[in-house]
Scaffold this active site. Structure first.
Site, mmCIF file in Angstrom:
data_model
loop_
_atom_site.group_PDB
_atom_site.id
_atom_site.type_symbol
_atom_site.label_atom_id
_atom_site.label_comp_id
_atom_site.label_asym_id
_atom_site.label_seq_id
_atom_site.Cartn_x
_atom_site.Cartn_y
_atom_site.Cartn_z
ATOM 1 N N LYS A 1 -0.084 2.652 -3.623
ATOM 2 C CA LYS A 1 -0.051 3.964 -2.990
ATOM 3 C C LYS A 1 1.109 3.953 -2.008
ATOM 4 O O LYS A 1 1.130 3.163 -1.064
ATOM 5 C CB LYS A 1 -1.366 4.257 -2.258
ATOM 6 C CG LYS A 1 -1.349 5.570 -1.485
ATOM 7 C CD LYS A 1 -2.621 5.785 -0.675
ATOM 8 C CE LYS A 1 -2.539 7.080 0.129
ATOM 9 N NZ LYS A 1 -3.746 7.312 0.963
ATOM 10 N N ILE B 1 -2.569 10.161 -4.363
ATOM 11 C CA ILE B 1 -3.770 9.805 -3.609
ATOM 12 C C ILE B 1 -3.578 10.469 -2.254
ATOM 13 O O ILE B 1 -2.978 9.901 -1.341
ATOM 14 C CB ILE B 1 -3.914 8.273 -3.475
ATOM 15 C CG1 ILE B 1 -3.922 7.605 -4.848
ATOM 16 C CG2 ILE B 1 -5.186 7.914 -2.715
ATOM 17 C CD1 ILE B 1 -3.871 6.079 -4.805
#
Length: 316
Positions: free
Chosen positions: A176, A222
């Site tokens: 991420k 995300i």
């Protein structure tokens, strides 16, 4: 996940969710609201959740509390296509492994592990980062997503060649990227060795750059805004996949304007928004030291853009 299962992170939109508390002296977990929020996101098509991540105050929760959150959500939503990514607070190697073991026992699917950065870039070497993640991954029962967030890791950032080495580990499956360095995104998503041979997937942690990220090969986002506006974020993703680039860019513009609110107000802004739109939550702050109410003047600055996006969400 058991040995031999496909550990690939499915592409899509994942929501880092806040942790809800009851209005009592101990800020005890409000599991009922946590499940309501999770079910709302699931029913609207979100691909999975980051539970007890930075948005969920991982460092303000005990290991038992994090385990309760994972288990409660999985029991409420048994569909294994809906992924639970368990957050881990910044810890030493041994405690990180123990935390991941607890998450696995509570039926999380992945674990997201922050880049260690306490000592800053002057002392934290890239080899040290490799050694840390390999040591964790060697003992981890779950596949690991690296959380590359220099803003909370004392400006420690992972280099592309470090990702190449880390991606060789079968338990290290993705990252991420919570920063705006699109050159880093490009070097990762365009790297055949990473995403074709080693099956390592990169996701942006910032929904305000979802379209630019998808344009260079990211696998999704995300992003905290998806916890409030799941249909809008999924709509951008589907429009881009359907090559409706102009429409995707138009919605991206609205999303990016509202994401400025999260940049300014962070998790208290998300909690305020979830309460305003859905009625979720008794306590609209975090645990101490994040027990400060929203700056209403800052909220009002973003309110018009927020309402514009809310109208789109309700129309989808």
């Amino acid at each position: 996940m058991t040995t031999g299962e496909d550990t690939t992170i499915p592409e899509g939109i994942y929501s880092p969710v806040p942790t809800f508390y009851k209005n009592d002296a101990n800020y005890s977990l409000d599991i009922e609201t946590q499940i309501k929020h999770a079910k709302m996101l699931y029913s609207n098509g979100i691909n999975g959740l980051v539970v007890a991540g930075s948005m969920g105050e991982a460092s303000h929760l005990t290991r038992d509390e994090r385990s309760i959150l994972f288990k409660s959500i999985r029991e409420a939503i048994p569909d294994t296509n809906f992924k639970i990514i368990g957050g881990v607070p910044p810890l030493n190697i041994q405690d990180t492994v123990a935390d991941i073991e607890a998450a696995s026992n509570s039926r999380a699917d992945y674990s997201i592990v922050l880049v260690p950065g306490y000592f800053g870039p002057s002392l934290t070497s890239q080899q040290g980062i490799i050694d840390y993640f390999v040591a964790v991954a060697d003992k981890s029962p779950l596949p690991i997503i690296i959380y590359n967030y220099p803003g909370v890791s004392n400006n420690v950032d992972i280099k592309t060649e470090t990702f190449e080495k880390l991606s060789l580990h079968p338990k290290i499956v993705g990252v991420k990227l919570t920063h705006f360095n699109l050159d880093k995104y490009t070097l990762l998503t365009g790297n055949t060795k990473l995403n074709k041979i080693n099956n390592f997937r990169s996701f942006t942690g910032l929904g305000q750059v979802l379209v630019p990220s998808l344009s260079i090969g990211a696998f999704g986002a995300i992003d905290g805004l998806s916890g409030i506006f799941p249909k809008c974020m999924l709509r951008i993703f589907s429009l881009y996949k359907d090559k409706q680039y102009e429409k995707a860019a138009e919605l991206q513009y609205l999303v990016t304007k509202v994401d400025q609110m999260i940049m300014d107000l962070n998790l208290v802004g998300v909690k305020h928004a979830l309460n305003a739109v859905y009625g979720f939550g008794e306590v609209l702050t975090g645990r101490p030291p994040l027990n400060v109410k929203i700056d209403i003047d800052v909220w009002k600055k973003h309110e018009s853009a927020f309402n514009d996006l809310l109208n789109v969400e309700r129309a989808l």
